[in-house]
Design an enzyme around this catalytic site. Sequence first.
Site, PDB file in Angstrom:
ATOM      1  N   ASN A 146       0.823  -1.218   0.000  1.00 23.88           N
ATOM      2  CA  ASN A 146       0.000   0.000   0.000  1.00 23.88           C
ATOM      3  C   ASN A 146       0.852   1.261   0.000  1.00 23.88           C
ATOM      4  O   ASN A 146       2.005   1.210   0.392  1.00 23.88           O
ATOM      5  CB  ASN A 146      -0.914  -0.006   1.229  1.00 23.88           C
ATOM      6  CG  ASN A 146      -2.125  -0.895   0.996  1.00 23.88           C
ATOM      7  OD1 ASN A 146      -2.689  -0.889  -0.086  1.00 23.88           O
ATOM      8  ND2 ASN A 146      -2.501  -1.653   2.020  1.00 23.88           N
ATOM      9  N   CYS A 148      -4.117  -6.284  -4.848  1.00 20.18           N
ATOM     10  CA  CYS A 148      -4.643  -6.217  -3.485  1.00 20.18           C
ATOM     11  C   CYS A 148      -5.484  -7.470  -3.269  1.00 20.18           C
ATOM     12  O   CYS A 148      -5.841  -8.153  -4.222  1.00 20.18           O
ATOM     13  CB  CYS A 148      -5.507  -4.956  -3.356  1.00 20.18           C
ATOM     14  SG  CYS A 148      -6.221  -4.684  -1.726  1.00 20.18           S
ATOM     15  N   HIS A 149      -5.792  -7.799  -2.002  1.00 24.31           N
ATOM     16  CA  HIS A 149      -6.629  -8.976  -1.747  1.00 24.31           C
ATOM     17  C   HIS A 149      -8.098  -8.631  -1.602  1.00 24.31           C
ATOM     18  O   HIS A 149      -8.938  -9.517  -1.545  1.00 24.31           O
ATOM     19  CB  HIS A 149      -6.216  -9.668  -0.441  1.00 24.31           C
ATOM     20  CG  HIS A 149      -4.789 -10.043  -0.391  1.00 24.31           C
ATOM     21  ND1 HIS A 149      -3.888  -9.414   0.432  1.00 24.31           N
ATOM     22  CD2 HIS A 149      -4.093 -10.968  -1.083  1.00 24.31           C
ATOM     23  CE1 HIS A 149      -2.696  -9.949   0.257  1.00 24.31           C
ATOM     24  NE2 HIS A 149      -2.783 -10.883  -0.657  1.00 24.31           N
ATOM     25  N   HIS A 205      -9.541  -0.216  -2.605  1.00 19.59           N
ATOM     26  CA  HIS A 205     -10.163   0.075  -1.309  1.00 19.59           C
ATOM     27  C   HIS A 205     -11.484   0.816  -1.457  1.00 19.59           C
ATOM     28  O   HIS A 205     -12.018   1.339  -0.471  1.00 19.59           O
ATOM     29  CB  HIS A 205      -9.216   0.844  -0.376  1.00 19.59           C
ATOM     30  CG  HIS A 205      -8.044   0.019   0.063  1.00 19.59           C
ATOM     31  ND1 HIS A 205      -7.013   0.514   0.834  1.00 19.59           N
ATOM     32  CD2 HIS A 205      -7.732  -1.281  -0.166  1.00 19.59           C
ATOM     33  CE1 HIS A 205      -6.124  -0.439   1.053  1.00 19.59           C
ATOM     34  NE2 HIS A 205      -6.528  -1.537   0.455  1.00 19.59           N
ATOM     35  N   ASP A 243     -11.864  -4.295   1.654  1.00 20.07           N
ATOM     36  CA  ASP A 243     -11.476  -3.162   2.493  1.00 20.07           C
ATOM     37  C   ASP A 243     -12.394  -1.958   2.302  1.00 20.07           C
ATOM     38  O   ASP A 243     -12.340  -1.008   3.082  1.00 20.07           O
ATOM     39  CB  ASP A 243     -10.037  -2.740   2.154  1.00 20.07           C
ATOM     40  CG  ASP A 243      -9.053  -3.871   2.400  1.00 20.07           C
ATOM     41  OD1 ASP A 243      -8.940  -4.290   3.559  1.00 20.07           O
ATOM     42  OD2 ASP A 243      -8.415  -4.331   1.437  1.00 20.07           O
TER      43      ASP A 243
END
Lengths: 460, 460
Positions: free
Chosen positions: B143, B164-165, B193, B254
């Site tokens: 990040n 990203c997950h 996000h 997220d």
Amino acid sequence: MPKAVKIGVIGAGSATFSLGLVKDLCLTENLTGSHVTFMDIDGDRLEAVTKMAERYTQEIGSNLSFEQTTSREVALADADFVINTAAAQSHYHQVDMRAVYATHGYYYRGPGFGSYYNFNLMLDVARDIERICPDAWLIQSGNPVFDGCTLMTRETSIKVCGLCHGHYGYYHIARTLGLDIDRIDFQAPGVNHCIWMTHFIYDGEDAYPLIDKWIEEEGPTYWESHVAEGTHDIQLSRGTVHQYRLYGLFPIGDSPRLGNWWYHTDIDTKKWWFGEPFGGPDTHIARPVHVENLEKRLNQIREASEDPAAKMTELFGTEKTREQQVPIINALTNNVEGQFQVNVQNNGAIEGVDDDVVVEVPAIINSKGIQPIQVGRLPKKIMLEQLLPMILNMEHGLEAYRTGDKSMLLWEALNSGQTRSYKQAFGALEDILQQPGNEDANDHFRYPWPTGHESVYLEE
Amino acid sequence: MPKAVKIGVIGAGSATFSLGLVKDLCLTENLTGSHVTFMDIDGDRLEAVTKMAERYTQEIGSNLSFEQTTSREVALADADFVINTAAAQSHYHQVDMRAVYATHGYYYRGPGFGSYYNFNLMLDVARDIERICPDAWLIQSGNPVFDGCTLMTRETSIKVCGLCHGHYGYYHIARTLGLDIDRIDFQAPGVNHCIWMTHFIYDGEDAYPLIDKWIEEEGPTYWESHVAEGTHDIQLSRGTVHQYRLYGLFPIGDSPRLGNWWYHTDIDTKKWWFGEPFGGPDTHIARPVHVENLEKRLNQIREASEDPAAKMTELFGTEKTREQQVPIINALTNNVEGQFQVNVQNNGAIEGVDDDVVVEVPAIINSKGIQPIQVGRLPKKIMLEQLLPMILNMEHGLEAYRTGDKSMLLWEALNSGQTRSYKQAFGALEDILQQPGNEDANDHFRYPWPTGHESVYLEE
């Protein structure tokens, strides 16, 4: 051969505005023979204004003609220009709303339903123009100019020009610095109520250094000792200069008083930033004074109108106002070219703003039309922190209005700098919508879930 | 004939990440013979990771080769792919910062200097790639993916793909509803996000009604009684469902935990919205548990690495991870096409977002490259309330970083939903910048006025 025009005035009951217009028309020889139709929903005020207009015209020896009507259709028939100065809700209603805000912990401004009533009114007028006098120019002279003009230009095909007084804020700077207004050249583009003085030129030279010198030498004393001459006397306040220090350009007129919530949390904070004794125009101290001044003037006008011996020319003077309406009408009609500060669709006038957003820019006006001056880009910091957030907020307000999605009002309430919790914003919004006078708005806005479902999200 | 590759891993000291990568490489036959250079500034962790990688490879019988270095230049030499997973400041530093926030009345997050250190690191890596291995793909796995990838793609000419997950959040929904992951088709575009599930398809049918049914029948009980299985278990919390109710689409991973300050004002509020016992991952209760879990795993790994008898294949397993790095490398290198969730420059993939903003979208990846799928437009309300404000905020952060204008940090602090006054934000920012470890940032950011002038704006 100069041409006379037919003008329809919506919300003509404001004597100060309407008689100012009449005066400017009388003093503009080119427009001799023009016809003005006053329209208002208040028949008494309408009657008084029309009588005064006739007396003024007679005294000064002009041949304008007048008509009064409570019908918008009549006012628009054959109009070359429509001036809309109407506001949908009164000062008094706003006072009531402020009391409700206060019970929920908000100072002066709180959750609400945006410009719901004014948007309705503006769209009604614009659609009537589209139908009745599609070639007329609408000169929008009532708030919200930014949001309203953007809405009308998107939703209808009419020609719209929004006007405001804010840009005259540079007069105040000039006066304080002892400069002669006539030797100043300035430019302050942006969107209405968020304009930034990119140029301040005196006798052909950049005059920003004169302001810097004043701030350096006199600022601190001024901020300690200056007593505001009026509720709107904030152009050189600590808060405005703070914004200048942050952005390198002065915010002008109404621009420094709006947005940036941290200047506005309570009366002490507002006095600190915007000076004694009012703390700027948007306080519980200033607003009654402002309204009282308006009413004093209104009473003075009413008395004079009832006194056959009173001279209208004494009451309203015989010098042109600084309003732009009549010079713009003359420019468009009779090719008397001038440069004006107008609110029109951007179309590239300011870089980085969408074409269909109404911006406030200088424009050359003549019989070719209103041709905005391409001012290029504003400093990136102003774009990112002031202009773009304000535009996004405007878009949000228009979408909330269009969809009637109450949760968008809630979102706006939650994003107020004064909101402390979800529950507070939720409760204040409910309460505001329940107030007498807000029934239509309450009916228009609905949560995007089944009735009552919102309780699931309210912690005990 | 499949091609092997040379991969440089920056920040390779994370054993979990690096060994996951090694495992995926070992289990991807096409990439046999590939060479991985581990780079980290922590020589001990680097040594441990390299040893474990070698043991794992040996156990499983793969012919990957490894190299370790503390020099970024060495890691980048001849690289086909660079994976950057490094973070500039530690968990512990963040704990210290939270203590400072608290003294100024902020819960968990407070004023700061954005991603100053990570931006520096990312730009350094990107510029090194530009110089040393300009044809390599950078797979950014640390990040801030959104801001950082936007910055790197604007400032350099390298090829960047951010990962990203978060998008796996739909697994959680599927599991809770008892659905088989393999029969689900989903899509959740946005920016990292802040992604929104536009499609949730089960056996070819829209499965959103299954979620609605679950919310209707089980939601209220779940919100009262569910005990989070982990700190990040919030995908079906009251707060996430509230956002779904507002926007008509689920925020994934997220996305529901960030932004919208009113969910985050204090621990009780966070528990109300995101459930017991943690109140979501960003609380003083959850974070230590999360860090402790990471450390437990780290210790377990350290012990195993020091035990010659320990089986690496037992420690790390022999099933592919769900990480996308290796499949993407294989797709680009050996044309093994797949669809992935990537962060790349928009270029029209999402309507209404500037071309040079990095968005998170599905993309088809094969030897032609990374070709994003044009997902069209997101609902206007999501654009206006979530995506566009987040993009504006990103632009603001990049501009603050670029200019070093401290007042832009102050502006950001003032716009925190937890800030109550100018003075509070000002003081907290000062204090944060004075903390040990933040010296460079403190040096980088300067107010746009002479030193000391800011006191003029601080009421006693």
